[in-house]
Design an enzyme around this catalytic site. Structure first.
Site, short mmCIF file in Angstrom:
data_model
loop_
_atom_site.label_atom_id
_atom_site.label_comp_id
_atom_site.label_asym_id
_atom_site.label_seq_id
_atom_site.Cartn_x
_atom_site.Cartn_y
_atom_site.Cartn_z
N ASP A 332 3.96 28.47 21.21
CA ASP A 332 4.04 28.97 19.84
C ASP A 332 3.65 27.83 18.88
O ASP A 332 4.11 26.70 19.03
CB ASP A 332 5.46 29.44 19.55
CG ASP A 332 5.62 30.06 18.19
OD1 ASP A 332 5.07 31.15 17.98
OD2 ASP A 332 6.29 29.45 17.33
N GLU A 361 -1.16 28.96 20.44
CA GLU A 361 -1.71 29.23 19.11
C GLU A 361 -2.27 27.93 18.52
O GLU A 361 -1.50 27.00 18.25
CB GLU A 361 -0.63 29.76 18.19
CG GLU A 361 -0.07 31.11 18.58
CD GLU A 361 1.02 31.55 17.61
OE1 GLU A 361 0.86 32.61 16.97
OE2 GLU A 361 2.03 30.83 17.48
#
Length: 651
Positions: A332, A361
């Site tokens: 994340d 990400e």
């Protein structure tokens, strides 16, 4: 693997073998005694132990064994089941009840010494280029009664272990059987580490982490102390036994702790649990004025680039792989994890098993003092990144409802082209570095986004058309080079009532209603068939940039065939095997994929060849096995918001 906390090493970088040089952190447990070791920047540190039966408290003064702030204590006797915490003395102030950042078992907001040693099934074999990822939230997936899962296991780890579940009163598969039937091969779990519940007493997505190495206790079915560890292992084993790999969504970019601060009109009080109480300068990035950086937009920012922070992430990842048998990680806000740390993490994990997946990400959520680990920094280094360019080209810019995207209107054709080739001409060294997706847990579900855009642009659109757009999207996903990613429920038109960020909206909005699968079974069947197409044909998952360049040609820009507005079409040719190459040959010689994002039917001229239909008028061919699919002449008709696929048989 140690029964309690994993090893932790190096204050000043890596040793010659690539591992850090810090000593073992956490708890080293034996039946004869346990050693506790923790990093803390303080004047004094006490270990506090509580007997599980008598609740008698034992206090042990820890000794500092190294100047960087390493403290340890050894205690005789079998301490399994005892709870423990730390008491910090700093500038004549005492902080009590501080938890170990390396705690492996959390129950009722307390850390426990454990020795759970059940095995985990071996991971299935999988090459990165063949991966197809399916993201789900443990609670959402089986919590609803419509899942048919045992009520004692519903919404918990064991809910994903139960085979044979159906929507009550029907033959519609749910749960584990649904995933297997869909045909994906990687299950990405939204966070299962211990997390905070700041907005709802029972529900959270898990992106406010408390304890990175302890399974979330709320997903355990049993009240038995070590159940969270044992049941998570059972879940991983069940998925492995079903032929599925397991990747964990990990949130090393921030924690649920908070530093006292004022942000505009909002005031935040201090919330201490472990890292921020023990050694804030080691674990967090601070501005010169003493306030924490907040590139996570969640209150603080983990310092992956300090020696202690970097090693924590490396060893935590190794721990999940070695103890729980997980097969990879989705990071994340990976943009906040510096690229040196990501290189070391990837090296560590691939030394264990080179098929372990690492991806994340490639962006941050706010200003940060480090250079963001963005798209392109991963080139050739072993990890992959989410392709937001592919997502936005298909569904429209994520934060702009005025942008309809290709699926709604046939726009963004040129923006879609790089994704079809696995983004090797933009940010990726190989196609497997690109995670291609249209929907994930963040933002609107796909059908909600398409519906909201239609309303915004005052283009009345019925549900059948929305489902056709979704069906077009999965064909684009499954025929593009790279690694496709599907969010739970996308395959049958899951809606969250138009809400675009449902982390705090609880079960009513988030739990999967499996009755929708029964209602939209035609869309589900379409997704399943698109996934089966990709599985059956290696030309859609080449995994090598040179092969992709050789194989993928656009009909208009490469082959000189004019295309109607709103149409993207490409030819894939199965490249001949190179000398010594072990790549699987395709049963097709070549194929043509035609995507029509516009609202009017299109007629597309095909390259010369002897073509047969694999997908015509938006549907995959379902001719009986003894009949060959129909021949296609020199052109193919493609309905609005639909796709067609033709192929040429191998000689």
């Amino acid at each position: 693997m140690p029964h309690a906390n994993t090893s932790f090493s190096g204050s000043d970088g890596a040793t010659s073998d690539g591992l850090s040089s810090l000593p073992r952190f956490g708890v080293e447990y034996t039946t004869e005694g346990s050693t506790f070791r923790v990093h803390a920047l303080c004047d004094g540190l006490d270990l506090v132990l509580i007997h599980p039966g008598t609740r008698e408290l034992h206090r042990v003064a820890m000794r500092r064994v190294d100047e960087p702030g390493i403290w340890e204590a050894s205690v005789e006797g079998n301490l399994r089941g005892w709870s423990y915490s730390y008491e910090v003395l700093r500038e004549r102030h005492r902080l009590a009840g501080i938890l170990d950042p390396w705690a492996t078992l959390i129950r009722d907001q307390a850390a426990y010494i454990e020795a759970e040693d059940s095995p985990v099934s071996e991971r299935p074999a999988l090459d990165h280029k063949d991966a197809m990822i399916y993201e789900l939230h443990v609670r959402d997936f089986t919590r609803s009664r419509s899942s048919g899962v045992n009520s004692n296991w519903a919404g918990r780890y064991l809910g994903l272990t139960e085979a044979g579940t159906r929507v009550p009163g029907t033959d519609v598969r749910t749960g584990l059987d649904h995933i297997v039937d869909l045909g994906v091969n990687v299950v990405q779990l939204m966070p299962v580490h211990s997390f905070s519940l700041p907005y709802n007493p029972v529900y959270e997505w898990g992106y406010m982490p408390n304890d990175f190495n302890a399974p979330h206790p709320g997903y355990a079915s049993s009240v038995e102390l070590e159940a969270p560890i044992r049941e998570l292992k059972q879940m991983v084993s069940a998925l492995h036994n079903a032929g599925l790999r397991v990747t964990l969504d990990v949130v090393y970019n921030h924690t649920a702790e908070s530093w006292a601060r004022v942000d505009g009109a909002r005031s935040f009080t201090m919330k201490l649990r472990n890292m921020m109480a023990l050694a804030p300068e080691s674990y967090y990035r601070f501005r010169p004025d003493g306030t924490p950086w907040d590139g996570s937009a969640c209150g603080n920012e983990f310092a992956s680039d300090t020696s202690i922070g970097r090693h924590f992430i490396r060893e935590s990842c190794r721990y999940w792989v070695e103890r729980f048998g997980v097969d990879g990680f989705r990071f994340d806000l990976m943009g906040l994890i510096d690229d040196e740390t990501m290189e070391l993490v990837t090296r560590d994990l691939h030394a264990i098993d080179p098929t372990i997946m690492v991806y994340g990400e490639p962006w941050a959520a706010g200003p940060t003092p480090i250079e963001v680990n963005s798209k392109g920094k991963q080139r050739g280094k072993g990890w992959s990144v989410f392709n937001d360019e592919f997502r936005d080209a298909l569904r429209g810019q994520v934060f702009d409802l005025n942008d309809p995207g290709f699926l709604s209107s046939g726009t963004d054709v040129d923006q879609l082209r790089p994704g079809v080739r696995g983004s090797i001409e933009s940010f990726a060294a190989t196609p497997v570095e690109s995670i291609n997706y249209i929907e994930c847990h963040d933002n609107h579900t796909l059908v909600d986004r398409l519906r909201e855009t239609a309303m915004k642009l005052q283009r009345p659109t019925d549900e059948d058309v929305l489902l056709s757009m979704s069906g077009l999207g999965v064909v684009a996903l499954m025929t593009a080079q790279g690694v496709p990613f599907v969010h739970c429920g996308q395959e049958f038109g899951r809606s969250k009532g138009g809400h675009d960020n449902t982390y705090n909206l609880g079960d009513q909005v988030n739990n999967v209603d499996w009755n929708i699968k029964a209602q939209n079974h035609r869309l589900y069947r379409h997704y399943r068939e698109a996934i089966a197409l990709r599985s059956a044909h290696p030309m859609f998952r080449l995994g090598d940039a040179e092969l992709v360049t050789e194989a993928v040609k656009f009909l208009d820009s490469d082959l000189g065939i004019a295309l109607p507005h709103g149409v993207l079409a490409y030819e894939l040719t199965d490249p001949p095997l190179r000398a010594g190459e072990a790549r699987e040959a395709d049963t097709w010689k070549r194929c043509v994929v035609v995507l029509n994002g516009s609202s009017i039917p299109a007629e597309v001229t095909l390259p010369k060849g002897s073509w047969r239909a694999a997908m015509v008028d938006g549907a995959f061919g379902r001719t009986p096995a003894h009949k060959k699919p129909s021949k296609v002449a020199g052109s193919v008709r493609v309905p609005a918001h639909s796709a067609s696929i033709v192929y040429e048989e191998r000689d």
